[in-house]
Design an enzyme around this catalytic site. Structure first.
Site, PDB file in Angstrom:
ATOM      1  CE  LYS A   1      -4.178  -1.834   0.580  1.00 19.08           C
ATOM      2  NZ  LYS A   1      -4.676  -2.213   1.893  1.00 19.08           N
TER       3      LYS A   1
ATOM      4  CG  HIS B   1      -0.600   7.853   2.483  1.00 20.69           C
ATOM      5  ND1 HIS B   1      -0.966   8.517   3.619  1.00 20.69           N
ATOM      6  CD2 HIS B   1      -1.285   6.677   2.486  1.00 20.69           C
ATOM      7  CE1 HIS B   1      -1.832   7.780   4.290  1.00 20.69           C
ATOM      8  NE2 HIS B   1      -2.041   6.658   3.629  1.00 20.69           N
TER       9      HIS B   1
ATOM     10  CG  HIS C   1       1.886   5.652   6.218  1.00 22.55           C
ATOM     11  ND1 HIS C   1       1.550   5.499   4.903  1.00 22.55           N
ATOM     12  CD2 HIS C   1       1.147   4.766   6.904  1.00 22.55           C
ATOM     13  CE1 HIS C   1       0.651   4.541   4.790  1.00 22.55           C
ATOM     14  NE2 HIS C   1       0.385   4.081   5.993  1.00 22.55           N
TER      15      HIS C   1
HETATM   16  N1  ARG Z   1      -0.748  -1.337   9.884  1.00 24.96           N
HETATM   17  C1  ARG Z   1      -1.694  -0.551  10.605  1.00 24.96           C
HETATM   18  C2  ARG Z   1      -2.233   0.572   9.714  1.00 24.96           C
HETATM   19  O1  ARG Z   1      -1.571   0.996   8.796  1.00 24.96           O
HETATM   20  C3  ARG Z   1      -1.114   0.061  11.854  1.00 24.96           C
HETATM   21  C4  ARG Z   1      -0.609  -0.937  12.858  1.00 24.96           C
HETATM   22  C5  ARG Z   1      -0.613  -0.389  14.229  1.00 24.96           C
HETATM   23  N2  ARG Z   1      -0.047  -1.255  15.192  1.00 24.96           N
HETATM   24  C6  ARG Z   1      -0.672  -2.240  15.837  1.00 24.96           C
HETATM   25  N3  ARG Z   1       0.020  -2.963  16.682  1.00 24.96           N
HETATM   26  N4  ARG Z   1      -1.936  -2.485  15.631  1.00 24.96           N
HETATM   27  O2  ARG Z   1      -3.324   1.043   9.969  1.00 24.96           O
END
Ligand code: ARG
Length: 570
Positions: free
Chosen positions: A127, A130, A133
């Site tokens: 993904k 962007h 982030h």
């Molecule tokens: N990958 C997730 C996102 O982009 C964020 C992960 C956050 N960390 C966790 N331990 N849930 O939305």
């Protein structure tokens, strides 16, 4: 370094009978306007205990400490005791201490080596990386730097979103329409195109969905062909992420993301079941959280596959068992507040007494001036493009201003990328903010370039002073030359720096450091404006150079905590 609050509490104690030391410490204020003293004691609260009118009390207390050599002056104004520290002593103490600690000024062993995990960035594989982030990435990295500085043993985790049914779809799409060269050339946008194509085609041919599900199941079961493709998608995406991390100067100790926990799940599902927390609902397994006013949490779907929250439960326990953390910090957008509330509640219900050592540190949204982003409509602003543009524009500004630098590229990168980082860390993290180019790259405002430029100017003065004077200043200086108003203001801000770092850590709020170094830069520039530094008189010159050096060290330390470079020339 002398703790002036403690010293003042010592001095006040005899005149404040019946008031505990703790209370006295709490009552001591630092007035916003230094005309009211460096420290002040409001006496309203004492009226009850001491049975006198507050101004009378203030008068008595002021008289009792007036002769203490720590103070240049003590005044009673209405119900307040206003205390002015001896400026020369303060200058000698603070500047001497900063020079002794040098580049490590403000570092402490508050943490006593205890383990703190900071999880940040955590983008989703395949993904776009962007502008949204940048928040987790930069805030998290700075929090990790701050904890490190405070003497904790910091472990940095990038919890990659590298798992889920979308990988079944992506594999199907790749097999049908994809090719290797495209992925290698531009991994993320190519994989994203496959993903989009999958959805288009699946509308015409719903059997594709079944194929994707079956493919994901094969991946979950570790079938080599699927695993190999998934691994490759992950590696290629990481290459792109790492380019951005390199630009930002950010690193991680672990990239164990969601997939890492995929085979650790059955243990937790069983544990939830054994503890009587799991309920069946239409083939799915859920945990009810009504008692805590939270919606039901879905643990496994009816096809047995696990969910985001299940993997987070596994990850927390794994981290406790592997690292035995003192704190486990998650820097994740406030959109996920509910997820983290459910998750921590479930950990508590499972009986993990360390659940409250896990902290969700949320932050608000970033939007672009030119309008909101939308992945669906293709309005995505890639972080890498933002950073490149910041560097390009800074290069132009540097050329225009004829900036004195040996390496334009290096300076443009340090300042351009630093500007984006600084901007990100300028406001309370929970606030939404609008990204504005004009503001980010302004050299005059309360910006990264302004602070870096101030630091570089201090470096330039030290070069002009010459190594001799610098060495002399380090060995000792006469603080009588550092008692002017602007020198004194600057010194007080330098004194506060270690406390500011500790507070930023406690509140998970790097913006406290950001604001403080803006204050220091402004105070430094006032000092520079008000006083002639490289004067004839050597003793005076040495003392002023000592203060310039102390300001330089503190600015550089602050910038480093934010994750920025401090160029010596610009
Ligand atoms: N990958 C997730 C996102 O982009 C964020 C992960 C956050 N960390 C966790 N331990 N849930 O939305």
């Amino acid at each position: 370094m002398i703790d002036y609050r403690e010293k003042i509490a010592d001095a006040l104690q005899p005149a404040m009978e019946g008031i505990s030391r703790e209370e006295i410490l709490e009552m001591i204020e630092t007035p916003a306007d230094s005309k009211m003293g460096d420290y002040a004691l409001p006496c309203f609260k004492l009226a009850k205990v001491l049975r006198k009118a507050p101004p009378m009390i203030a008068k008595g207390i002021a008289e009792s400490i007036a002769d203490d050599p720590m103070f240049a002056k003590v005044e009673q104004v209405n119900a307040y005791v206003n205390m002015f520290l001896d400026r020369k002593d303060l200058a000698g103490e603070v500047v001497g201490e900063v020079l002794a600690q040098g580049g490590d000024y403000g570092r402490s062993d508050l943490g006593g080596g205890r383990k703190v995990i900071v999880e940040y960035s955590s983008p989703n594989i395949a993904k776009p990386f962007h502008i949204g982030h940048i928040r987790s990435t930069v805030i998290g990295s700075s929090i990790a730097n701050i904890y490190d500085y405070l003497g904790y043993d910091v472990f940095r985790i990038n919890h990659l979103g590298d798992y889920g049914t979308q990988f079944g779809k992506m594999i199907v799409a790749y097999r049908r329409w994809g090719n290797r060269e495209d992925v290698e050339r531009e991994p993320i946008s190519t994989l994203l195109d496959y993903y989009k194509r999958f959805h288009e085609e699946a509308e015409k041919d719903p059997s594709l969905e079944d194929e994707a599900r079956a493919t994901f199941t094969r991946l979950e079961h570790g079938e080599p062909e699927e695993v190999e493709l998934w691994q490759w998608f992950r590696d290629e995406s990481l290459k792109e992420f790492n380019r951005v991390y390199d630009m930002l100067g950010i690193r991680f100790d672990s990239y164990n993301g969601e997939s890492f926990y995929s085979d650790k799940m059955p243990r937790f599902v069983k544990e939830l079941e054994d503890k009587g927390l799991l309920e069946e609902d239409d083939g799915a397994q859920i945990v009810r959280l009504d008692d805590y006013d939270l919606p039901v949490a879905l643990i496994t779907k009816s096809d047995g596959s696990t969910l985001y929250i299940t993997r987070d439960i596994a990850a927390a326990v794994y981290r406790k068992e592997t690292y035995d953390f003192y704190k486990n910090i998650y820097v994740v957008a406030s959109q996920q507040n509910l997820h983290f509330q459910q998750w921590i509640q479930i950990l508590e219900m499972m009986g993990y007494e360390w659940a409250r050592d896990c902290v969700h540190v949320p932050f608000g949204l970033v939007s672009m001036e030119e309008g909101t982003m939308s992945t669906r409509e293709g309005r995505v602003i890639f972080l890498e493009d933002v950073l490149n543009r910041a560097v390009d524009q800074t290069r132009e500004i540097i050329k225009e201003k004829n900036v004195n630098t040996e390496n334009i590229e290096e300076t443009a990168a340090a300042v351009g990328i630093g500007a984006v980082i600084f901007n990100e860390l300028s406001n309370y993290r929970i606030k939404d903010y609008v990204f504005s180019w004009e503001h980010v790259l302004n050299f005059e405002g309360e910006t990264g370039p302004y602070v870096q430029y101030t630091h570089a100017r201090a470096c330039s003065i030290l070069r002009n002073a010459g190594e001799d004077i610098v060495a002399k200043a380090k060995a000792g200086f006469d603080p009588n030359f550092l008692t002017g108003d602007s020198a004194n203001e600057l010194i007080k801000l330098l004194y506060a720096f270690p406390q500011v770092v500790a507070e930023a850590g406690e509140k998970y709020e790097p913006s406290i450091v950001t604001r403080h170094i803006v204050d220091i830069a402004q105070a430094y520039n006032r000092f520079y404006h008000d006083e002639h530094i490289l004067v004839e008189d050597e003793a005076e010159k040495t003392a002023k150079v000592a203060l310039v050096m102390a300001a330089k060290y503190t600015l550089a330390a602050g910038l480093a905590l934010l994750g920025m470079k401090a160029p010596e020339r610009m």
